[in-house]
Design a protein around this motif. Structure first.
Motif, PDB file in Angstrom:
ATOM      1  N   GLU A  46       0.827  -1.196   0.000  1.00  0.00           N
ATOM      2  CA  GLU A  46       0.000   0.000   0.000  1.00  0.00           C
ATOM      3  C   GLU A  46       0.867   1.254   0.000  1.00  0.00           C
ATOM      4  OE1 GLU A  46      -3.301  -0.284   2.597  1.00  0.00           O
ATOM      5  OE2 GLU A  46      -3.896   1.801   2.270  1.00  0.00           O
ATOM      6  N   SER A 100       1.297   4.321  -2.755  1.00  0.00           N
ATOM      7  CA  SER A 100       1.280   5.743  -2.393  1.00  0.00           C
ATOM      8  C   SER A 100       2.555   6.437  -2.867  1.00  0.00           C
ATOM      9  CB  SER A 100       1.147   5.906  -0.882  1.00  0.00           C
ATOM     10  OG  SER A 100      -0.094   5.446  -0.445  1.00  0.00           O
ATOM     11  N   TYR A 116       1.770  11.948   2.653  1.00  0.00           N
ATOM     12  CA  TYR A 116       2.321  10.595   2.695  1.00  0.00           C
ATOM     13  C   TYR A 116       2.623  10.175   4.130  1.00  0.00           C
ATOM     14  CZ  TYR A 116       5.244   6.586   1.780  1.00  0.00           C
ATOM     15  OH  TYR A 116       5.760   5.325   1.765  1.00  0.00           O
ATOM     16  N   LYS A 143      -0.502   9.277   5.928  1.00  0.00           N
ATOM     17  CA  LYS A 143      -0.996   7.978   5.479  1.00  0.00           C
ATOM     18  C   LYS A 143      -0.252   6.852   6.190  1.00  0.00           C
ATOM     19  CE  LYS A 143      -3.058   7.030   1.055  1.00  0.00           C
ATOM     20  NZ  LYS A 143      -3.005   7.471  -0.341  1.00  0.00           N
ATOM     21  N   ARG A 144       1.039   7.030   6.296  1.00  0.00           N
ATOM     22  CA  ARG A 144       1.874   6.022   6.939  1.00  0.00           C
ATOM     23  C   ARG A 144       1.490   5.834   8.404  1.00  0.00           C
ATOM     24  NH1 ARG A 144       7.846   4.125   7.143  1.00  0.00           N
ATOM     25  NH2 ARG A 144       7.649   2.863   5.296  1.00  0.00           N
ATOM     26  N   ARG A 146      -8.268   8.090   5.896  1.00  0.00           N
ATOM     27  CA  ARG A 146      -7.458   7.570   4.787  1.00  0.00           C
ATOM     28  C   ARG A 146      -8.123   7.833   3.445  1.00  0.00           C
ATOM     29  NH1 ARG A 146      -6.554   1.534   5.792  1.00  0.00           N
ATOM     30  NH2 ARG A 146      -5.512   1.585   3.775  1.00  0.00           N
ATOM     31  N   GLU A 147      -9.441   7.604   3.417  1.00  0.00           N
ATOM     32  CA  GLU A 147     -10.133   7.810   2.147  1.00  0.00           C
ATOM     33  C   GLU A 147     -10.071   9.292   1.737  1.00  0.00           C
ATOM     34  OE1 GLU A 147     -13.764   5.699   1.871  1.00  0.00           O
ATOM     35  OE2 GLU A 147     -14.312   6.673  -0.013  1.00  0.00           O
ATOM     36  N   LEU A 180      -7.799  11.357   2.626  1.00  0.00           N
ATOM     37  CA  LEU A 180      -6.411  11.649   2.286  1.00  0.00           C
ATOM     38  C   LEU A 180      -6.146  11.292   0.824  1.00  0.00           C
ATOM     39  CD1 LEU A 180      -4.496  12.834   4.205  1.00  0.00           C
ATOM     40  CD2 LEU A 180      -3.678  10.602   4.825  1.00  0.00           C
ATOM     41  N   THR A 181      -6.651  10.120   0.415  1.00  0.00           N
ATOM     42  CA  THR A 181      -6.497   9.720  -0.980  1.00  0.00           C
ATOM     43  C   THR A 181      -7.160  10.745  -1.895  1.00  0.00           C
ATOM     44  OG1 THR A 181      -6.522   7.420  -0.286  1.00  0.00           O
ATOM     45  CG2 THR A 181      -6.939   7.854  -2.611  1.00  0.00           C
TER      46      THR A 181
END
Lengths: 325, 325, 325, 325, 325
Positions: C244, C248, D186, D189-190, D243-244, D246-247
């Motif tokens: 994942e 990204s 990023y 997200k991590r 997360r969604e 963020l995407t």
């Protein structure tokens, strides 16, 4: 046009009488007969009458009156209430028109209620009456026959959309990035989503008709619902495949636009260089310094011209070779 | 070519007689024998005959007549009806041709019905007959043998597509953005989807043959279907992996195109600057003012030339260093 | 090197004898002893011998002979057949080499069959023999010990790939769009897919070893397989997380390339404007009209020069301020 | 600091005695009492002692000694072994520090083992002791109390990350494409992935504590674990939503960069045209032909100047209107 | 405004008395009556009173006091505790305001607890009281009535968001890449996520009310919850469809921006070439070589002018034809 399209009693697979709605009660008491009644956008009064005759549940009647339901199957006591969405391609047109059909099915009756633009089920009834050895299986066979007719309408639609996909693929791979194409991809995606929403609940509906722990559905009619189940699965798969390909087409189109952009940039850069060189050189010999020895030289002009031309030719070849032009 | 390819009775793993279709009934009454009949695109009459001899269900016969079914398994009483999709690589060609094979399997018979371009199952039969200790297990072993032959056809196809993926990877990483490559990625994706649609239902089919709560399938043949199940899972996994990599290849390609675009832009900008400087300076000394002292200076011209050349060299080095050229 | 690496009988956790393959039968009849035999790429003859001694199923033996199986667990009567994929990092190298190990485990025997580049299991055996109170639990403890050794090999691999991801992240965020980086991202993705394919079936295998409704696996060895199950879940999670993040990273890289492209465009546009202004102004005073009053003015030249310089400085500041330069 | 933080016996919800580790055995024999012991990074000797006193399984002890486990729940006979990951925001900092806590819970004891940077559970114990009517429910209530404290630590973290998302949204929509922002997206997200990995196994753990077919967990404590279950679900949902989004932010950012690129290109093209026109016209009147009638015309220069200015103004207005400038 | 909005006892579907909270106990002992009490943001004292009267669980009361719960259903003994999220569109505004309603429902009582901005349930109560034959079914019918009213509030919201999607589609396909549009797409996505989070747990809640193995919910009220279940499924589907389309809109928008960028590049390149040619040619005849024969030619100037114009016209036509201008 009356809202009651057709109302008949059947025994042993044969139509034995056309009925008025308020005569239904008498037939229902005879377990060796069943009633098949077809309604088209009935008003509240008619639905109330049907409710009374067949002993239907309030909530189901309320649902049957409203269109724009989700396809579903429900049981109220011994009665099944089923909602399906119908779809049709207009002859010679690209437009899909959606409609809705509701079913009430009991141990010896079936009521079909059509909403919106649906084709009449008279043909289905006629076909059933021509195979009395099958219609003898009772109202669930009639249910199968109508459901099958509804599901069969989806195949030409899917095929039309599949052809449209192929047209879009051809458009995209021909390499001209095009707003029109992209808009059409989006529209196709939208239509597929709508059809999927109409068809995918069918899988669950058939599953329950195939396996439902109910004694009302005769064992021998169950394989027929498996047949519709298969159709629903196939339509679903075709929709999913088309959608996935459509997504790929969009991505591919995007990549091709980028490549095209790349080519434009290279071409432009190449020609800018080829035009920039004479401009720069000529600029130098356009300076007004008093002492520029070349200017007084007899062959200055032709030599410079040749030099300029040579450089341009060299650049042209160079760019051609490295794929920029 | 007759539609009946082969029709024989077996006892204890050995072929004991070649039969005519209308002799089958007699054999079926003997529980220690079984019938194996292979049909190729039979007409309705032949199917009707087979239906009568084996006591098959209407819906299954209807399905067996139509090709373009989804792979599936169904039980009608004591008979299994199975649909598989076959695929073959044409010798020396890239083209995949799909076909279809249907099976009717009962306690002591197996009927195979081929549609479309499928290889003949005579070899399979011969191989089975050479191992009577296995064929003795009955018609479900014959079913296994044919299914195994069909599934084995998918491996070289998957391998070919895998090699194609590697070629596409090489193309992409070589860094030349290419319409051809992108079109091929799309085509490969499309083929993978089609194969997946043919293979993935096999998993469920084998699962049911391995575990079905039916007493018709002998316990000792069940491990054989697990073998096919394993193959189907492996093919599926290979397809999924290839598809996922294909998606990545497309993304990577896209990133590489962007990088390439970036490089083009930088290169162009660099050279435009290098050509723009002499043009600008020369423009200034090309002005027609009466009093421009430098113009009358003896070394004006060479000094300006040197200055221009120096600036160009400086810019060139600067751009080279920062990676723009 | 012989294909039989090691063949011994154990009683109460202690090695009581080294055996020849054809002596195994005698031991197997004694329920208080068990046999542990390790084979390395055995030929067909040896496998046939083992088959006879242990009473193994044809299909399992066939599988054991071929490598390139999918990890799986199968039961043939009282015997388990297990396939695992092994992976190893070459000392000091980045290369991963895959291999395969097959197990036959019965109530009082375990056979390990190694294929491809796998480390020897002698160390595992030695470790087991040093803890007789554990090895006393029987062949399923031996199975656990080898499986654990195999799974433990994956952790350093995953860690190495995780470090590689971090290196790639650093590369990407350093902001130099780079073909190399993108190629490496793709390669890493490919490796992760391959490892996932090797590890993820382990979850199901352990699950079945933990819960299988079989009386052969002693209750007291079951928690050990839960231990491996945990490891497999963890490796899987780490792979999924890495994948994942990798996706990204690719997206982020792409965004950064676009920003870079944007910056290049702005920078170029800015400098083009700064160079374009003197060129345009100088062009005007380079016209050859007879009556341009400024040309005869004494301070025309310096004034124009100052004007040009002023405009350039103004533009430079303006672009600097708005972030274009 | 000793590794034994706290060790006490409880009866009827009240602390009746502080214990030494080797006194525990006596208490455990009294079914109306329970022991609660808190360890912090114990060494092997202490764990061995605990193992002996409480009769714990080898594998669980081995796990309890190693940190970096996945959150999980396991049962060994009558003892539960639970692993949780803890997380804490450093006061006034953005940094999240992760730790681990292991639990052994039996019918009348609970052992907590802390690893890494976790806050002390003394406060939790004190709070429990202040509500003896609850603590009377036994060691599973103590388990709930500590788990609740651990899960509550995640809410401020999630909220902080949510605020960070809002800051990033604001950054992105302000329209300045920015490397910094992308790097932060990023990183966020991590971190979310890491928290998800810590929290999501909790759902399964609570589920099993709520429903486990064990007689050890008293019925009346089960609703408490449902409470934690709810919290875990909520945290999970918040992570997934973040997360969604963020995407989406990354995609949106990318679109905005493209729009920005588009604007730069248009602006540049517009100004290039406006500067290119005077250059081209002036170039023409800078030619040195002898017979250019306009050059001798008195008003040639002003007329050309006006023409150039007019064209520039016209282009400027035109581009302004069509949104290029 | 008091926190107790309404508190009444019902018998046989009719309101028989308005109650004070501390009179409730007496009614609850009569199994042929039920109590319906509506609270609005009650303080702790009132909740404690209610807890005592109805015998509610500590954890549920604690939850009922806090807002910002996740929608859920829980059973504590014979009492159901249900949390729903409400949503409302402000009249004439685009803003959605969320609230929360909690329910305690037992065999002969229902308590509704409103938090945040929710509409009053007095209308629902009045409507129920006007159909005593339905309200006679007891507190679970009252529960249905309020839940139905809550769910019905979502339909106009979804419709409004659907219309917004259509507006965004129109914006995107009109082809002007626009920061505003992208920001709105993101905001819409965010709102959809929030509504989904509020609605999707309803499916599970209704499922459990429809099927729960509890004897408290009368069989005859169960179909009503299926009705709400259907609504929840439909809202969910509409949200998912809208989200999927929104994602496609963003992708399509992105493709259109790229096409637009492509067009800008081509247009710019075309005009740059058209302007670059006269500049280059004029530059050559602006050189100061002494011997440039054309300069002295009488028709040099007009011929060059015609040549320049011709080239420009040719280029214009060429670019027009190949779609660059």
């Amino acid at each position: 046009m009356s809202a009651v399209i057709n109302c008949a009693a059947y025994a042993d697979g044969h139509r034995i009488a056309n009925l008025k709605v308020n005569d239904i009660g008498k037939i229902l008491q005879q377990t060796d007969k069943f009633v098949w009644i077809g309604l088209n956008e009935p008003d509240e009064a008619l639905l109330a009458e049907a409710q009374q005759e067949f002993g239907l549940h309030d909530l189901a009647i309320e649902d049957a009156h409203r269109a724009h339901q989700r396809p579903k199957i429900e049981t109220y006591g011994d009665t099944f209430f089923i909602v399906l969405r119908t779809a049709q391609l207009q002859e010679g047109q690209r437009e899909i028109t959606f409609g809705e059909t509701h079913f009430f099915v009991g141990v010896n009756f079936i009521v079909t209620v059509r909403h919106g633009s649906t084709f009449s089920y008279s043909d289905v009834r006629t076909r059933c009456e021509s195979t009395p050895h099958l219609l003898r299986k009772g109202p669930f066979f009639a249910l199968y026959a109508v459901m099958d007719a509804i599901v069969d309408q989806y195949f030409p639609i899917i095929q039309t959309l599949g052809e449209e996909l192929e047209k879009l693929e051809a458009d995209v791979f021909s390499g001209k990035p095009n707003r029109e194409t992209i808009t059409q991809i989006y529209q196709l995606k939208r239509e597929l989503l709508e059809i999927k929403r109409a068809v995918s609940p069918l899988i669950d509906i058939c599953n329950r008709l195939m396996r439902f722990d109910s004694t009302i559905i005769p064992e021998e009619t169950r394989p027929y619902f498996r047949d519709i189940y298969d159709h629903a699965i196939r339509i679903n798969e075709m929709i999913d495949t088309t959608r996935e390909l459509l997504t790929s087409v969009l991505e591919v189109n995007f990549s091709l636009i980028s490549i095209s952009q790349n080519e434009v940039s290279k071409k432009f850069a190449g020609w800018a260089a080829i035009l920039g060189v004479p401009t720069a050189i000529a600029g130098i010999y356009g300076m007004n310094f008093e002492f520029i020895p070349e200017l007084n030289w007899r062959f200055g002009y032709p030599v410079v011209l040749v030099f300029i031309a040579g450089t341009c030719v060299f650049l042209y070849r160079h760019f051609k070779q490295s794929g920029w032009l």
